[in-house]
Design a protein around this motif. Structure first.
Motif, PDB file in Angstrom:
ATOM      1  N   UNK A   3       0.852  -1.196   0.000  1.00  0.00           N
ATOM      2  CA  UNK A   3       0.000   0.000   0.000  1.00  0.00           C
ATOM      3  C   UNK A   3       0.881   1.236   0.000  1.00  0.00           C
ATOM      4  N   UNK A   4       0.373   2.324  -0.570  1.00  0.00           N
ATOM      5  CA  UNK A   4       1.122   3.581  -0.501  1.00  0.00           C
ATOM      6  C   UNK A   4       0.858   4.263   0.837  1.00  0.00           C
ATOM      7  N   UNK A   5       1.499   5.398   1.057  1.00  0.00           N
ATOM      8  CA  UNK A   5       1.388   6.038   2.369  1.00  0.00           C
ATOM      9  C   UNK A   5      -0.013   6.611   2.612  1.00  0.00           C
ATOM     10  N   UNK A   6      -0.724   6.967   1.557  1.00  0.00           N
ATOM     11  CA  UNK A   6      -2.103   7.429   1.725  1.00  0.00           C
ATOM     12  C   UNK A   6      -2.990   6.316   2.272  1.00  0.00           C
ATOM     13  N   UNK A   7      -2.928   5.148   1.637  1.00  0.00           N
ATOM     14  CA  UNK A   7      -3.728   4.015   2.106  1.00  0.00           C
ATOM     15  C   UNK A   7      -3.321   3.624   3.526  1.00  0.00           C
ATOM     16  N   UNK A  66      -5.624 -10.942  17.680  1.00  0.00           N
ATOM     17  CA  UNK A  66      -4.432 -10.299  18.266  1.00  0.00           C
ATOM     18  C   UNK A  66      -3.123 -10.982  17.913  1.00  0.00           C
ATOM     19  N   UNK A  67      -3.172 -12.196  17.395  1.00  0.00           N
ATOM     20  CA  UNK A  67      -1.944 -12.901  17.041  1.00  0.00           C
ATOM     21  C   UNK A  67      -1.491 -12.689  15.615  1.00  0.00           C
ATOM     22  N   UNK A  68      -2.199 -11.839  14.880  1.00  0.00           N
ATOM     23  CA  UNK A  68      -1.844 -11.589  13.472  1.00  0.00           C
ATOM     24  C   UNK A  68      -0.980 -10.346  13.367  1.00  0.00           C
ATOM     25  N   UNK A  69       0.132 -10.484  12.648  1.00  0.00           N
ATOM     26  CA  UNK A  69       1.037  -9.361  12.383  1.00  0.00           C
ATOM     27  C   UNK A  69       0.842  -8.876  10.955  1.00  0.00           C
ATOM     28  N   UNK A  70       1.045  -7.592  10.753  1.00  0.00           N
ATOM     29  CA  UNK A  70       0.969  -7.004   9.413  1.00  0.00           C
ATOM     30  C   UNK A  70       2.316  -6.423   9.035  1.00  0.00           C
ATOM     31  N   UNK A  71       2.708  -6.657   7.806  1.00  0.00           N
ATOM     32  CA  UNK A  71       3.909  -6.042   7.251  1.00  0.00           C
ATOM     33  C   UNK A  71       3.476  -5.249   6.026  1.00  0.00           C
ATOM     34  N   UNK A  72       3.680  -3.925   6.066  1.00  0.00           N
ATOM     35  CA  UNK A  72       3.238  -3.061   4.970  1.00  0.00           C
ATOM     36  C   UNK A  72       4.430  -2.753   4.072  1.00  0.00           C
ATOM     37  N   UNK A  73       4.305  -3.098   2.810  1.00  0.00           N
ATOM     38  CA  UNK A  73       5.346  -2.829   1.824  1.00  0.00           C
ATOM     39  C   UNK A  73       4.871  -1.744   0.870  1.00  0.00           C
ATOM     40  N   UNK A  74       5.795  -0.985   0.288  1.00  0.00           N
ATOM     41  CA  UNK A  74       5.377   0.083  -0.627  1.00  0.00           C
ATOM     42  C   UNK A  74       4.767  -0.469  -1.910  1.00  0.00           C
ATOM     43  N   UNK A  75       3.597   0.034  -2.259  1.00  0.00           N
ATOM     44  CA  UNK A  75       2.940  -0.388  -3.501  1.00  0.00           C
ATOM     45  C   UNK A  75       3.554   0.302  -4.707  1.00  0.00           C
ATOM     46  N   UNK A  76       4.512   1.196  -4.481  1.00  0.00           N
ATOM     47  CA  UNK A  76       5.114   1.961  -5.569  1.00  0.00           C
ATOM     48  C   UNK A  76       6.267   1.228  -6.227  1.00  0.00           C
ATOM     49  N   UNK A  77       6.671   0.086  -5.680  1.00  0.00           N
ATOM     50  CA  UNK A  77       7.812  -0.616  -6.268  1.00  0.00           C
ATOM     51  C   UNK A  77       7.459  -1.091  -7.673  1.00  0.00           C
ATOM     52  N   UNK A  78       8.418  -1.041  -8.562  1.00  0.00           N
ATOM     53  CA  UNK A  78       8.144  -1.332  -9.962  1.00  0.00           C
ATOM     54  C   UNK A  78       7.878  -2.802 -10.228  1.00  0.00           C
ATOM     55  N   UNK A  79       8.244  -3.687  -9.283  1.00  0.00           N
ATOM     56  CA  UNK A  79       8.037  -5.114  -9.483  1.00  0.00           C
ATOM     57  C   UNK A  79       6.859  -5.617  -8.649  1.00  0.00           C
ATOM     58  N   UNK A  80       5.842  -4.790  -8.450  1.00  0.00           N
ATOM     59  CA  UNK A  80       4.688  -5.168  -7.638  1.00  0.00           C
ATOM     60  C   UNK A  80       4.035  -6.442  -8.156  1.00  0.00           C
ATOM     61  N   UNK A  81       3.786  -6.518  -9.453  1.00  0.00           N
ATOM     62  CA  UNK A  81       3.140  -7.710 -10.015  1.00  0.00           C
ATOM     63  C   UNK A  81       3.992  -8.954  -9.788  1.00  0.00           C
TER      64      UNK A  81
END
Length: 329
Positions: free
Chosen positions: A105-109, A126-141
């Motif tokens: 996700x981008x910083x807005x989302x 409560x046992x689920x962790x989230x890792x947010x990666x930038x959606x702007x990376x060119x190799x998203x797909x």
């Protein structure tokens, strides 16, 4: 050429590890094998394929063009097998499960959707962790193909058949400015856009590699320009005006510091504008021209369709977006 019926899948695992690490030593440590075992496996695979796959250089194990060509499909096949085995006979209980999800996700989302999603998960799982990666990376797909990203959230014009898409949130754009901006409480006019500098966000830069504000990669067209540039420029041209666009930013994070105490106007999605207005006292101004609403989607790989944990995550994201939509209206 090696026969598939006689193929040792361990050779593919070794190949994939060396492709990732570009080092026999690091690959051996990752696979808990000896260096000689990894080297022997590469030799067996090279002989079976009758093709060179790696060349030793000062920078490590450099893949040949052939290795690069086959690496993507082989890694996708390994991922698919792993997901099938992991999901077979499994159950998902959010209250007790320990699991991590990766969301692009981008910083807005992240600034608007993530707080509500986190509140939901804190109560329900409560046992689920989230890792947010930038959606702007060119190799998203590619990252989605490889299973490194569970869900990506953004605006997409098209997606390949192997991906699933679901609408998350409908939004419109507005202008924001400092609470001490000279424009005061009056309605924003087109003439103001020619008088005051404007800040806009373009996640992929300006122009290069983009088609109508979207970046196309591996069949996925994702939005780069976070505003309708055509609608703005067309409205100004119709009025015989020209815009002074002073700053083009790669993210929304810098906007509060730039707008505070300045004459800048910035175009942002309404949910973010509401957040800035509530926390920073910024003013929200309606667009003085017509622009279509934008739609946020979440996308994921079809390989995850049968994973109950993934389906639960999708439902939680939709629920968080519904709450944001309620506040927006």
């Amino acid at each position: 050429m090696i026969s598939f019926d006689k193929l040792d899948l361990n050779l593919i695992r070794v190949f994939d590890a060396v492709m990732e690490e570009r080092s026999v030593l690091r690959a051996s440590q990752r696979l808990h094998l000896s260096k000689s075992a990894v080297s022997h496996a590469l030799s067996r695979l090279r002989d079976g394929l009758a093709q060179e796959i790696f060349v030793r250089t000062a920078k490590g194990m450099t893949p040949t063009n052939y290795a690069i060509e086959i690496s993507g499909p082989l890694r996708a096949a390994l991922h698919s097998m792993s997901k099938t085995l992991d999901q077979s006979g499994s159950s998902f209980t959010p209250e007790t499960v320990r699991r991590s999800f990766v969301i692009a996700a981008n910083d807005y989302v992240s600034a608007t959707l993530l707080p509500q999603l986190n509140r939901q998960l804190s109560t329900a799982a409560p046992g689920i962790d989230l890792s947010i990666m930038p959606a702007t990376r060119l190799d998203l797909a590619e990252q989605i193909d490889l299973g490194r990203i569970d869900v990506a959230i953004g605006t997409f014009r098209s997606a390949p058949e192997r991906f699933r898409t679901k609408a998350v949130l409908s939004q419109d754009d507005v202008f924001i400015c400092s609470g001490r901006h000279p424009i005061g409480e009056k309605l924003l006019q087109l003439e103001d856009l020619a008088q005051y500098p404007i800040a806009v966000v373009s996640l992929g830069g300006e122009g290069e590699g983009m088609l109508s504000g979207y970046i196309l990669e591996r069949g996925l067209a994702r939005q780069a320009q976070m505003y309708d540039r055509h609608a703005l420029e067309h409205a100004l041209a119709e009025a015989g005006l020209s815009m002074r666009r002073q700053i083009v930013l790669p993210h929304f994070l810098a906007l509060p510091m730039l707008l505070e105490g300045s004459e800048l106007l910035a175009i942002v999605p309404r949910p973010l504008a509401r957040t800035f207005a509530r926390t920073l006292g910024f003013m929200i101004k309606q667009l003085p021209y017509t622009a279509p609403r934008q739609q946020l989607d979440m996308i994921w790989h079809s390989d995850n369709d049968n994973d109950p944990a993934q389906r639960w995550l999708h439902a939680q994201i939709s629920s968080a977006a519904d709450e944001i939509s309620r506040l927006q209206d």
